[in-house]
Every structure is written in structure tokens, then in C-alpha cells.
Design a protein around this motif. Structure first.
Motif, PDB file in Angstrom:
ATOM      1  N   ASP A 258      -4.356  -9.425  -0.988  1.00 26.79           N
ATOM      2  CA  ASP A 258      -4.508 -10.633  -1.806  1.00 26.79           C
ATOM      3  C   ASP A 258      -4.306 -10.410  -3.305  1.00 26.79           C
ATOM      4  N   ILE A 259      -3.277  -9.703  -3.690  1.00 22.30           N
ATOM      5  CA  ILE A 259      -2.955  -9.486  -5.099  1.00 22.30           C
ATOM      6  C   ILE A 259      -1.785 -10.387  -5.475  1.00 22.30           C
ATOM      7  N   ASP A 260      -1.925 -11.120  -6.575  1.00 23.96           N
ATOM      8  CA  ASP A 260      -0.860 -11.971  -7.082  1.00 23.96           C
ATOM      9  C   ASP A 260       0.176 -11.079  -7.781  1.00 23.96           C
ATOM     10  N   GLU A 261       1.466 -11.368  -7.624  1.00 24.46           N
ATOM     11  CA  GLU A 261       2.518 -10.538  -8.242  1.00 24.46           C
ATOM     12  C   GLU A 261       2.365 -10.453  -9.753  1.00 24.46           C
ATOM     13  N   ASP A 262       1.819 -11.484 -10.398  1.00 16.78           N
ATOM     14  CA  ASP A 262       1.627 -11.462 -11.854  1.00 16.78           C
ATOM     15  C   ASP A 262       0.598 -10.425 -12.279  1.00 16.78           C
ATOM     16  N   GLU A 263      -0.316 -10.070 -11.389  1.00 18.02           N
ATOM     17  CA  GLU A 263      -1.362  -9.097 -11.699  1.00 18.02           C
ATOM     18  C   GLU A 263      -1.105  -7.734 -11.074  1.00 18.02           C
ATOM     19  N   ALA A 264      -0.075  -7.637 -10.261  1.00 20.57           N
ATOM     20  CA  ALA A 264       0.203  -6.405  -9.531  1.00 20.57           C
ATOM     21  C   ALA A 264       0.828  -5.343 -10.433  1.00 20.57           C
ATOM     22  N   PRO A 265       0.575  -4.075 -10.142  1.00 20.74           N
ATOM     23  CA  PRO A 265       1.240  -3.006 -10.888  1.00 20.74           C
ATOM     24  C   PRO A 265       2.726  -2.964 -10.528  1.00 20.74           C
ATOM     25  N   GLU A 266       3.522  -2.373 -11.409  1.00 19.74           N
ATOM     26  CA  GLU A 266       4.959  -2.234 -11.157  1.00 19.74           C
ATOM     27  C   GLU A 266       5.273  -0.816 -10.723  1.00 19.74           C
ATOM     28  N   CYS A 267       6.254  -0.681  -9.853  1.00 23.47           N
ATOM     29  CA  CYS A 267       6.704   0.622  -9.391  1.00 23.47           C
ATOM     30  C   CYS A 267       7.288   1.400 -10.577  1.00 23.47           C
ATOM     31  N   ALA A 268       6.855   2.645 -10.756  1.00 25.67           N
ATOM     32  CA  ALA A 268       7.330   3.483 -11.857  1.00 25.67           C
ATOM     33  C   ALA A 268       8.794   3.868 -11.702  1.00 25.67           C
ATOM     34  N   THR A 269       9.354   3.735 -10.507  1.00 27.34           N
ATOM     35  CA  THR A 269      10.741   4.099 -10.263  1.00 27.34           C
ATOM     36  C   THR A 269      11.671   2.901 -10.328  1.00 27.34           C
ATOM     37  N   CYS A 270      11.389   1.865  -9.530  1.00 25.53           N
ATOM     38  CA  CYS A 270      12.322   0.732  -9.438  1.00 25.53           C
ATOM     39  C   CYS A 270      11.892  -0.493 -10.236  1.00 25.53           C
ATOM     40  N   GLY A 271      10.629  -0.552 -10.675  1.00 26.12           N
ATOM     41  CA  GLY A 271      10.152  -1.654 -11.489  1.00 26.12           C
ATOM     42  C   GLY A 271       9.689  -2.881 -10.712  1.00 26.12           C
ATOM     43  N   ASP A 272       9.760  -2.860  -9.389  1.00 28.04           N
ATOM     44  CA  ASP A 272       9.311  -3.996  -8.583  1.00 28.04           C
ATOM     45  C   ASP A 272       7.791  -4.114  -8.629  1.00 28.04           C
ATOM     46  N   ALA A 273       7.308  -5.355  -8.585  1.00 26.64           N
ATOM     47  CA  ALA A 273       5.866  -5.581  -8.501  1.00 26.64           C
ATOM     48  C   ALA A 273       5.376  -5.117  -7.131  1.00 26.64           C
ATOM     49  N   ILE A 274       4.213  -4.486  -7.110  1.00 20.83           N
ATOM     50  CA  ILE A 274       3.648  -3.975  -5.865  1.00 20.83           C
ATOM     51  C   ILE A 274       2.468  -4.860  -5.497  1.00 20.83           C
ATOM     52  N   ALA A 275       2.750  -5.912  -4.745  1.00 17.17           N
ATOM     53  CA  ALA A 275       1.715  -6.856  -4.336  1.00 17.17           C
ATOM     54  C   ALA A 275       1.659  -6.914  -2.826  1.00 17.17           C
ATOM     55  N   ASN A 276       0.475  -6.672  -2.296  1.00 15.44           N
ATOM     56  CA  ASN A 276       0.243  -6.795  -0.852  1.00 15.44           C
ATOM     57  C   ASN A 276       1.125  -5.872  -0.028  1.00 15.44           C
ATOM     58  N   GLU A 277       1.368  -4.664  -0.514  1.00 16.63           N
ATOM     59  CA  GLU A 277       2.209  -3.684   0.182  1.00 16.63           C
ATOM     60  C   GLU A 277       1.354  -2.533   0.699  1.00 16.63           C
ATOM     61  N   VAL A 278       1.377  -2.303   1.995  1.00 15.74           N
ATOM     62  CA  VAL A 278       0.620  -1.179   2.563  1.00 15.74           C
ATOM     63  C   VAL A 278       1.304   0.155   2.280  1.00 15.74           C
ATOM     64  N   THR A 279       2.543   0.120   1.793  1.00 18.76           N
ATOM     65  CA  THR A 279       3.282   1.350   1.470  1.00 18.76           C
ATOM     66  C   THR A 279       3.021   1.810   0.034  1.00 18.76           C
ATOM     67  N   HIS A 280       2.174   1.108  -0.711  1.00 21.55           N
ATOM     68  CA  HIS A 280       1.851   1.411  -2.104  1.00 21.55           C
ATOM     69  C   HIS A 280       1.300   2.835  -2.224  1.00 21.55           C
TER      70      HIS A 280
END
Length: 59
Positions: A11-33
Motif C-alpha cells: 500500500d505505498i503510493d508511487e509519489d511516496e515510494a523510493p526510486e530505483c538507484a539504477t533505473c529510476g523507476d518508483a518502487i511501489a508495492n513490489e515484492v522484488t524491492h
């Protein structure tokens, strides 16, 4: 900012999610984080990754 020790895949909103240090994508609701932490100049640093491939590419 989201607490880096929290469950980012729940339940993390993309606006509050951390960004991937490699590709820059927002990491929201990802079990692979993935997160790496280290100490630099007496400060705790963290790097977030959307999956293991991005984590390995960052090294």
C-alpha cells in the motif's frame, strides 16, 4: 519519505515510494524491492532497487 525499514510492497503510493538507484523507476508495492545500506562519513546511506538485476547492475 517512506521509512526504509517498512514493507514497501504494501500500500505505498508511487509519489511516496523510493526510486530505483539504477533505473529510476518508483518502487511501489513490489515484492522484488531490494535495499542496500552502508555507513559513509558517519551517516547511514541507503540505495533502493526495483529488483535483483538492478541491484547487481549498480555494483
Amino acid at each position: 519519505m517512506v521509512d526504509p525499514t517498512s514493507d514497501h510492497h504494501e500500500d505505498i503510493d508511487e509519489d511516496e515510494a523510493p526510486e530505483c538507484a539504477t533505473c529510476g523507476d518508483a518502487i511501489a508495492n513490489e515484492v522484488t524491492h531490494r535495499v542496500i545500506t552502508w555507513i559513509e562519513d558517519s551517516t547511514v546511506e541507503t540505495a533502493h532497487f526495483c529488483n535483483e538485476d538492478c541491484r547487481l547492475e549498480w555494483q
